[in-house]
Write a protein that holds these residues in place. Structure first.
Motif, PDB file in Angstrom:
ATOM      1  N   MET A   1       7.137 122.508  41.913  1.00  8.30           N
ATOM      2  CA  MET A   1       5.857 122.031  41.404  1.00  8.30           C
ATOM      3  C   MET A   1       5.718 122.461  39.945  1.00  8.30           C
ATOM      4  O   MET A   1       5.873 123.638  39.615  1.00  8.30           O
ATOM      5  CB  MET A   1       4.699 122.588  42.223  1.00  8.30           C
ATOM      6  CG  MET A   1       3.342 122.067  41.768  1.00  8.30           C
ATOM      7  SD  MET A   1       2.020 122.441  42.949  1.00  8.30           S
ATOM      8  CE  MET A   1       1.962 124.232  42.849  1.00  8.30           C
ATOM      9  N   SER A   2       5.425 121.488  39.078  1.00 10.72           N
ATOM     10  CA  SER A   2       5.311 121.777  37.649  1.00 10.72           C
ATOM     11  C   SER A   2       3.909 121.476  37.150  1.00 10.72           C
ATOM     12  O   SER A   2       3.192 120.636  37.692  1.00 10.72           O
ATOM     13  CB  SER A   2       6.330 120.956  36.850  1.00 10.72           C
ATOM     14  OG  SER A   2       6.063 119.563  36.964  1.00 10.72           O
ATOM     15  N   THR A   3       3.523 122.181  36.092  1.00 10.78           N
ATOM     16  CA  THR A   3       2.237 121.981  35.428  1.00 10.78           C
ATOM     17  C   THR A   3       2.526 121.639  33.973  1.00 10.78           C
ATOM     18  O   THR A   3       3.443 122.210  33.371  1.00 10.78           O
ATOM     19  CB  THR A   3       1.386 123.257  35.496  1.00 10.78           C
ATOM     20  OG1 THR A   3       1.382 123.753  36.836  1.00 10.78           O
ATOM     21  CG2 THR A   3      -0.040 122.985  35.055  1.00 10.78           C
ATOM     22  N   GLY A   4       1.768 120.693  33.399  1.00 13.44           N
ATOM     23  CA  GLY A   4       2.063 120.277  32.035  1.00 13.44           C
ATOM     24  C   GLY A   4       0.829 119.982  31.220  1.00 13.44           C
ATOM     25  O   GLY A   4      -0.287 119.824  31.751  1.00 13.44           O
ATOM     26  N   LEU A   5       1.026 119.901  29.921  1.00 13.41           N
ATOM     27  CA  LEU A   5      -0.081 119.650  29.012  1.00 13.41           C
ATOM     28  C   LEU A   5      -0.481 118.178  28.959  1.00 13.41           C
ATOM     29  O   LEU A   5      -1.308 117.788  28.129  1.00 13.41           O
ATOM     30  CB  LEU A   5       0.253 120.163  27.608  1.00 13.41           C
ATOM     31  CG  LEU A   5       0.354 121.689  27.498  1.00 13.41           C
ATOM     32  CD1 LEU A   5       0.521 122.108  26.041  1.00 13.41           C
ATOM     33  CD2 LEU A   5      -0.868 122.371  28.101  1.00 13.41           C
ATOM     34  N   ASP A   6       0.071 117.350  29.848  1.00 14.71           N
ATOM     35  CA  ASP A   6      -0.450 116.002  30.048  1.00 14.71           C
ATOM     36  C   ASP A   6      -1.608 116.024  31.049  1.00 14.71           C
ATOM     37  O   ASP A   6      -2.064 114.976  31.494  1.00 14.71           O
ATOM     38  CB  ASP A   6       0.650 115.059  30.522  1.00 14.71           C
ATOM     39  CG  ASP A   6       1.263 115.488  31.857  1.00 14.71           C
ATOM     40  OD1 ASP A   6       1.003 116.637  32.290  1.00 14.71           O
ATOM     41  OD2 ASP A   6       1.998 114.690  32.453  1.00 14.71           O
ATOM     42  N   SER A   7      -2.049 117.250  31.409  1.00 14.75           N
ATOM     43  CA  SER A   7      -3.138 117.475  32.365  1.00 14.75           C
ATOM     44  C   SER A   7      -2.797 116.986  33.763  1.00 14.75           C
ATOM     45  O   SER A   7      -3.691 116.597  34.531  1.00 14.75           O
ATOM     46  CB  SER A   7      -4.453 116.841  31.883  1.00 14.75           C
ATOM     47  OG  SER A   7      -4.959 117.548  30.762  1.00 14.75           O
ATOM     48  N   CYS A   8      -1.517 117.017  34.107  1.00 11.39           N
ATOM     49  CA  CYS A   8      -1.067 116.653  35.447  1.00 11.39           C
ATOM     50  C   CYS A   8      -0.285 117.804  36.067  1.00 11.39           C
ATOM     51  O   CYS A   8       0.366 118.583  35.371  1.00 11.39           O
ATOM     52  CB  CYS A   8      -0.181 115.408  35.420  1.00 11.39           C
ATOM     53  SG  CYS A   8      -1.046 113.881  35.027  1.00 11.39           S
ATOM     54  N   VAL A   9      -0.367 117.876  37.373  1.00 11.41           N
ATOM     55  CA  VAL A   9       0.508 118.736  38.157  1.00 11.41           C
ATOM     56  C   VAL A   9       1.418 117.806  38.939  1.00 11.41           C
ATOM     57  O   VAL A   9       0.955 116.823  39.525  1.00 11.41           O
ATOM     58  CB  VAL A   9      -0.301 119.639  39.110  1.00 11.41           C
ATOM     59  CG1 VAL A   9       0.630 120.487  39.969  1.00 11.41           C
ATOM     60  CG2 VAL A   9      -1.262 120.530  38.325  1.00 11.41           C
ATOM     61  N   ARG A  10       2.713 118.077  38.924  1.00 11.55           N
ATOM     62  CA  ARG A  10       3.670 117.164  39.558  1.00 11.55           C
ATOM     63  C   ARG A  10       4.545 117.903  40.570  1.00 11.55           C
ATOM     64  O   ARG A  10       4.877 119.073  40.364  1.00 11.55           O
ATOM     65  CB  ARG A  10       4.551 116.477  38.508  1.00 11.55           C
ATOM     66  CG  ARG A  10       3.762 115.668  37.470  1.00 11.55           C
ATOM     67  CD  ARG A  10       4.693 114.971  36.483  1.00 11.55           C
ATOM     68  NE  ARG A  10       3.975 114.372  35.372  1.00 11.55           N
ATOM     69  CZ  ARG A  10       3.450 113.146  35.362  1.00 11.55           C
ATOM     70  NH1 ARG A  10       3.573 112.389  36.447  1.00 11.55           N
ATOM     71  NH2 ARG A  10       2.818 112.685  34.302  1.00 11.55           N
ATOM     72  N   LEU A  11       4.913 117.192  41.632  1.00  8.29           N
ATOM     73  CA  LEU A  11       5.770 117.739  42.669  1.00  8.29           C
ATOM     74  C   LEU A  11       7.090 116.978  42.661  1.00  8.29           C
ATOM     75  O   LEU A  11       7.106 115.745  42.733  1.00  8.29           O
ATOM     76  CB  LEU A  11       5.096 117.621  44.038  1.00  8.29           C
ATOM     77  CG  LEU A  11       5.705 118.439  45.179  1.00  8.29           C
ATOM     78  CD1 LEU A  11       5.533 119.929  44.909  1.00  8.29           C
ATOM     79  CD2 LEU A  11       5.037 118.068  46.511  1.00  8.29           C
ATOM     80  N   TRP A  12       8.188 117.730  42.555  1.00  5.43           N
ATOM     81  CA  TRP A  12       9.520 117.149  42.424  1.00  5.43           C
ATOM     82  C   TRP A  12      10.400 117.543  43.601  1.00  5.43           C
ATOM     83  O   TRP A  12      10.315 118.667  44.100  1.00  5.43           O
ATOM     84  CB  TRP A  12      10.198 117.625  41.135  1.00  5.43           C
ATOM     85  CG  TRP A  12       9.381 117.425  39.905  1.00  5.43           C
ATOM     86  CD1 TRP A  12       8.417 118.271  39.413  1.00  5.43           C
ATOM     87  CD2 TRP A  12       9.422 116.313  39.009  1.00  5.43           C
ATOM     88  NE1 TRP A  12       7.862 117.757  38.268  1.00  5.43           N
ATOM     89  CE2 TRP A  12       8.465 116.555  37.989  1.00  5.43           C
ATOM     90  CE3 TRP A  12      10.182 115.147  38.957  1.00  5.43           C
ATOM     91  CZ2 TRP A  12       8.240 115.668  36.943  1.00  5.43           C
ATOM     92  CZ3 TRP A  12       9.964 114.264  37.921  1.00  5.43           C
ATOM     93  CH2 TRP A  12       9.014 114.522  36.925  1.00  5.43           C
ATOM     94  N   GLU A  13      11.241 116.638  44.028  1.00  3.08           N
ATOM     95  CA  GLU A  13      12.236 116.933  45.043  1.00  3.08           C
ATOM     96  C   GLU A  13      13.415 117.617  44.359  1.00  3.08           C
ATOM     97  O   GLU A  13      14.033 117.046  43.452  1.00  3.08           O
ATOM     98  CB  GLU A  13      12.689 115.639  45.727  1.00  3.08           C
ATOM     99  CG  GLU A  13      13.437 115.842  47.016  1.00  3.08           C
ATOM    100  CD  GLU A  13      13.699 114.502  47.707  1.00  3.08           C
ATOM    101  OE1 GLU A  13      13.103 114.272  48.772  1.00  3.08           O
ATOM    102  OE2 GLU A  13      14.468 113.696  47.148  1.00  3.08           O
ATOM    103  N   VAL A  14      13.711 118.840  44.749  1.00  2.00           N
ATOM    104  CA  VAL A  14      14.736 119.621  44.060  1.00  2.00           C
ATOM    105  C   VAL A  14      16.112 118.974  44.175  1.00  2.00           C
ATOM    106  O   VAL A  14      16.869 118.905  43.205  1.00  2.00           O
ATOM    107  CB  VAL A  14      14.771 121.063  44.614  1.00  2.00           C
ATOM    108  CG1 VAL A  14      15.956 121.835  44.032  1.00  2.00           C
ATOM    109  CG2 VAL A  14      13.468 121.781  44.297  1.00  2.00           C
ATOM    110  N   GLY A  15      16.452 118.482  45.363  1.00  2.00           N
ATOM    111  CA  GLY A  15      17.787 117.938  45.570  1.00  2.00           C
ATOM    112  C   GLY A  15      18.093 116.715  44.737  1.00  2.00           C
ATOM    113  O   GLY A  15      19.223 116.546  44.256  1.00  2.00           O
ATOM    114  N   SER A  16      17.099 115.851  44.525  1.00  2.00           N
ATOM    115  CA  SER A  16      17.331 114.601  43.815  1.00  2.00           C
ATOM    116  C   SER A  16      16.694 114.548  42.435  1.00  2.00           C
ATOM    117  O   SER A  16      17.037 113.694  41.617  1.00  2.00           O
ATOM    118  CB  SER A  16      16.791 113.422  44.641  1.00  2.00           C
ATOM    119  OG  SER A  16      15.372 113.515  44.763  1.00  2.00           O
TER     120      SER A  16
END
Length: 422
Positions: A319-334
């Motif tokens: 899970m990442s946080t960014g200055l685009d004011s979004c929190v994003r969830l990523w699949e590690v394997g892909s």
């Protein structure tokens, strides 16, 4: 020998479990005495087997309830925690997660902006840091539910104040054994404090470099610290030898090192991979053994700085946080984006989102309303906003064991939030 476990297999499990608890020296001594070769693996397989054995024993003895029982310590060590954690590959319930009624149970102040906080692995203690260069250690058991009355005079949740930095404290991490607290600072140092010492206020060990540190994370074994800051490389520090290493470059996976400052480092629960986020807009996943970059997510937040990254308990997601004011969830394997959480205003270089203890919720400070925004982790639905601070919230840390979290603010206060009576 069929299914019978050999003496060497049992001892290997014990050695790995001791290392996972942070007793690497003891593990080495037992290996020498028993003449069983040491393994570089540090895991909680023994705790997991004991848990399964106890569950089976309860079931076969007729004492099993409707669901398996696990004591808190075993849950935390094995990584099971409360609930099974987030897994978007499973069918999701149509109903969103229920939001606990969070309320502030406790508040204390530093003499400068409160900048960072961390829970111990068992959730019993909280450490907070400040721009005034001090650290506070809070005993969660001494924090009282305000609905049952005012706090007693003998209940003093702050059990120790620590000093040794010369500038703002920027990051904190408890050793897995809970007896050591690590802190990093803009004074170019990482310091280790012995929490078992009765009266000590100063660190017993430190690492220094030529840049301001912003983030630290312990390997699950407690033997290494992954650190980053105002330099583009992720550094590993051996806690026992004080030697420093750079994560490896040149692995055929494109540009290995970041090209701007490191905003956060983290280990997966197993320690098999390391995550790092950077102001260069990327997230990187590193092999925890070889130290080589195995995946880079470019433009993770539309080219804006990535201010934080953390792994889900099962290691499937970052899970990442960014200055685009979004929190994003990523699949590690892909490296595939699987969820985006919107509705918060994120503007500071150290913004970070966290999972709740059961990973049913995602929470992040909202710069616009001095509040904490809460989403359903699976659906991404915005569920609530919790406001109490008078100024911007600088940090949030979630309890690993209960529905509770800690917030820090430029108003110099740290607040402990817990799920009170609805």
């Amino acid at each position: 020998m069929g299914t019978q476990t050999t003496r060497e297999e049992v001892i290997r499990l014990i050695l790995c479990q001791l290392s996972a608890y942070g007793f690497a020296n003891l593990s080495q001594a037992i290996a020498t005495h028993t003449k069983v070769p040491m393994t570089t693996d540090s895991n909680s397989r023994l705790a997991e087997l004991v848990t399964l054995g106890l569950q089976h024993e309860r079931q076969t003895s007729g004492r099993a309830e409707t669901g398996p029982e696990m004591d808190t310590e075993t849950e935390v060590v094995s990584g099971a925690g409360s609930g099974s954690g987030i897994d978007l590959s499973r069918p999701q319930q149509a109903e969103a997660a229920k939001v606990p009624h969070f309320q502030v149970w406790y508040k204390t102040k530093h003499k400068g902006s409160a900048t960072t906080a961390a829970f111990s692995r068992d959730g019993r203690y909280i450490a907070t840091g400040s721009a005034d260069a001090s650290l506070k250690l809070i005993d969660v058991d001494k924090v009282r539910d305000p609905s049952v009355g005012t706090a007693r005079r003998e209940d003093k949740p702050v059990i120790r104040t620590l000093y040794h930095h010369e500038a703002e404290v920027t990051g904190l991490a408890f050793h897995p054994n809970g007896l050591v607290l690590a802190s990093c600072s803009a004074d170019h140092s990482i310091k280790l404090f012995d929490l078992s010492a009765a009266y000590g206020k100063h660190s017993f060990q430190s690492f220094t470099d030529n840049f301001a540190f912003r983030t630290i994370a312990f390997h699950p074994s407690g033997e290494y610290i992954a650190a980053g800051g105002d330099a583009p490389e992720v550094r590993l520090y051996n806690v026992h030898t004080s030697k420093a290493y750079l994560l490896a470059a040149g692995n055929g996976a494109g540009q290995s090192q970041h090209t701007d400052s490191i905003t956060q480092t983290c280990y997966s629960h197993s320690g098999s991979v390391i995550g790092s986020s950077s102001s260069d807009g990327t997230i990187k996943i590193w092999d925890g053994v070889s130290g080589r970059c195995v995946r880079t997510v470019d433009q993770a937040h539309d080219g804006m700085a990535v201010t934080a990254v953390m792994f889900s308990r099962n290691g499937k997601y970052a899970m990442s946080t960014g200055l685009d004011s979004c929190v994003r969830l990523w699949e590690v394997g892909s490296g595939r984006l699987v969820q985006t959480y919107r509705g918060a205003s994120l503007s500071a270089a150290n913004e970070q989102a966290v999972f709740s203890h059961d990973e049913a919720l995602v929470m992040v400070p909202d710069a616009r309303g001095n509040a904490v925004v809460v989403w359903d982790a699976a659906s991404g639905e915005l569920l609530a906003k919790c406001a109490e601070h008078r100024q911007r919230i600088t940090w949030i840390a979630a309890s690993p064991t209960t529905p509770a979290f800690m917030t820090c603010s430029t108003d110099e206060c740290v607040r402990y939030w817990s799920a009170g009576s609805v």
